[in-house]
Design a protein around this motif. Sequence first.
Motif, short mmCIF file in Angstrom:
data_model
loop_
_atom_site.label_atom_id
_atom_site.label_comp_id
_atom_site.label_asym_id
_atom_site.label_seq_id
_atom_site.Cartn_x
_atom_site.Cartn_y
_atom_site.Cartn_z
N VAL A 334 99.06 13.29 41.07
CA VAL A 334 98.91 11.90 40.65
C VAL A 334 99.97 11.03 41.33
O VAL A 334 99.69 9.97 41.89
N HIS A 335 101.19 11.54 41.31
CA HIS A 335 102.33 10.82 41.89
C HIS A 335 102.11 10.55 43.38
O HIS A 335 102.22 9.42 43.84
N GLU A 336 101.75 11.60 44.11
CA GLU A 336 101.58 11.43 45.57
C GLU A 336 100.41 10.50 45.87
O GLU A 336 100.47 9.70 46.80
N LEU A 337 99.34 10.61 45.07
CA LEU A 337 98.20 9.71 45.29
C LEU A 337 98.60 8.26 45.04
O LEU A 337 98.12 7.35 45.71
N GLY A 338 99.49 8.06 44.08
CA GLY A 338 99.99 6.71 43.84
C GLY A 338 100.66 6.14 45.09
O GLY A 338 100.39 5.01 45.51
N HIS A 339 101.52 6.97 45.71
CA HIS A 339 102.14 6.54 46.97
C HIS A 339 101.07 6.24 48.02
O HIS A 339 101.14 5.24 48.74
N ALA A 340 100.09 7.15 48.11
CA ALA A 340 99.10 7.04 49.18
C ALA A 340 98.25 5.78 49.03
O ALA A 340 98.00 5.06 50.00
N THR A 405 111.25 12.85 36.40
CA THR A 405 112.37 12.86 37.34
C THR A 405 111.90 12.97 38.80
O THR A 405 112.71 12.89 39.71
N GLY A 406 110.60 13.16 38.98
CA GLY A 406 110.08 13.31 40.35
C GLY A 406 110.29 12.07 41.21
O GLY A 406 110.14 12.13 42.43
N ALA A 407 110.67 10.95 40.56
CA ALA A 407 110.77 9.70 41.31
C ALA A 407 112.19 9.42 41.77
O ALA A 407 112.46 8.37 42.35
N GLY A 409 114.18 10.41 44.22
CA GLY A 409 114.35 10.07 45.63
C GLY A 409 113.73 8.72 45.96
O GLY A 409 114.30 7.91 46.70
N ASP A 410 112.53 8.47 45.39
CA ASP A 410 111.83 7.21 45.64
C ASP A 410 112.68 6.03 45.19
O ASP A 410 112.75 5.00 45.86
N ILE A 411 113.32 6.19 44.03
CA ILE A 411 114.06 5.07 43.46
C ILE A 411 115.32 4.81 44.27
O ILE A 411 115.69 3.65 44.52
ZN ZN Z 1 107.52 10.08 45.23
#
Ligand code: ZN
Length: 500
Positions: A334-340, A405-407, A409-411
Amino acid sequence: MKRYLKELIIGVGVTTIAFVAVNFQQLTIPFVLLFAILLTFAFVADRNRGAAATVSHEVAKSHRVEFDQIGGQEMAKRELTEALDFLRHRDKIKRLGINPLKGIILTGPPGTGKTLLAKAAATYTDSVFVAASGSEFVEMYVGVGASRVRQMFQRARAQAKKEAKDSAIIFIDEIDVIGGKRGGSQSHQEYDQTLNQLLTEMDGMQTTSSPLVLVIAATNRLDMLDPALIRPGRFDRQIKVDLPDKNGRLHILQIQTKTRPLASSVDLDQVASETYGFSGAQLESLCNEAAILAMRENKEQIEQMHLRDAVDKVLLGERTGKRPRQEELERVAVHELGHAIMSESVRKRSVSHITIAPRGNALGFVRQVPEADGYLYTYDQLVDQIKIALGGTVAEELIYGNRSTGAQGDIQQATNMARTIVACGLSSLGIVDIDNLQRNVLDEEIRRIFAELYEATRELLSAYQEGLRTLSVTLVEEENMSGDAFRMWMAENELQPALV
Ligand code: ZN
Ligand code: ADP
Ligand code: MG
């Protein structure tokens, strides 16, 4: 091994002396003398052998490198050949009274081809090539480094005479190890002696005699060098060897795949545009990894897919043994698809490939096709990148009602970009000096930027909420998704609101 041997000899020697001393008092003095003499011999011989060994492998005859085996680096190649023409047209130089060049420094990040350029310089000028690395001169015995420098110059001249060549190129990699600023706090007397010896050798180099010696040094820390090194008559020519741009990367890929079987469908141009920031050495390792992947699949040729996976591997490292739990995999999808989705909606055709196979530190990853190599960003581009970075965590929020917490690096990335917006005078604060900005004013501005962009991202992604649920299931099953497959799905989902 050699070191232990010496220790062993000393150990046995000392024990024997002790034994003899205790048992035959009368014999002690002659024996001690004899052993002392023997030990001194062993020690001196060992030291000399060590020095000779390092020098003897410096002469590299095997590898002939030509300039056209080096991809990109057009500027560096041009500047270098210009400088080398001094060696090739010596009569003309002499007639005009030009002082021949003694030293050239190649500066740039690791793996960009500095060693290759030095070797090609030797081929181009038909010189013998003698190479050493700065760290080889570092020894605990005072004076050894300096004597190795002396030997290296002697060796270069002797080798040139032996091969009947009238010039020699000495290549010193990592010159900063011995050429750091003298007398500095981290400097050490031994380093100083080595550097002094190098300077003495260079100053004493006869520019009229044969063989002519040229020293080429490489470093990625030009700022660290002792100013004495870059004075005229020493290393007075500096050539930058930077990371290759897109054309450079394409050229390097072409060179590196010349000896490797490529499927006709392979598009190297595409690979070149996806490898922004790669060095020549990384591109080489990419081609090698692609070949290994092809072999694992029992293929006769390297296909685009292998190159694509190899890019991930070089970027993020080998696939880790991490086995996320099923619900973690779903969340990552879900997370990666959000980025995509964000990436594709701010720039068409920007998603190259999506994966949830854990590599290095990352659990999943969306690879973007970089925009044309650039050095400047507009406000809109920065804002778009922040939205893409936030896309992952916003998608989690939409589907699960919470974030993870997967975010992290993104943050971090998004924060850096928000700071850049403020620092470059692109925020609502106008043109300000970020260093003199009150902490709370800066924090407040960054928070404002994030709040606004979070809302915009959420609004855009919520149109895909249902689709996200179903597509994430597919992604968990397949682990990988190509940019094209993803775009087909995007197109279908964009049509739906219009159909209803
Ligand atoms: Zn990410
Ligand atoms: P450096 O000395 O700058 O660290 P090297 O010359 O040792 O880099 O490069 C290491 C390897 O990377 C080379 O042996 C070659 O395979 C590859 N490589 C690096 N730069 C290039 C380039 N410009 N063209 C082709 N291959 C390159
Ligand atoms: Mg090198």
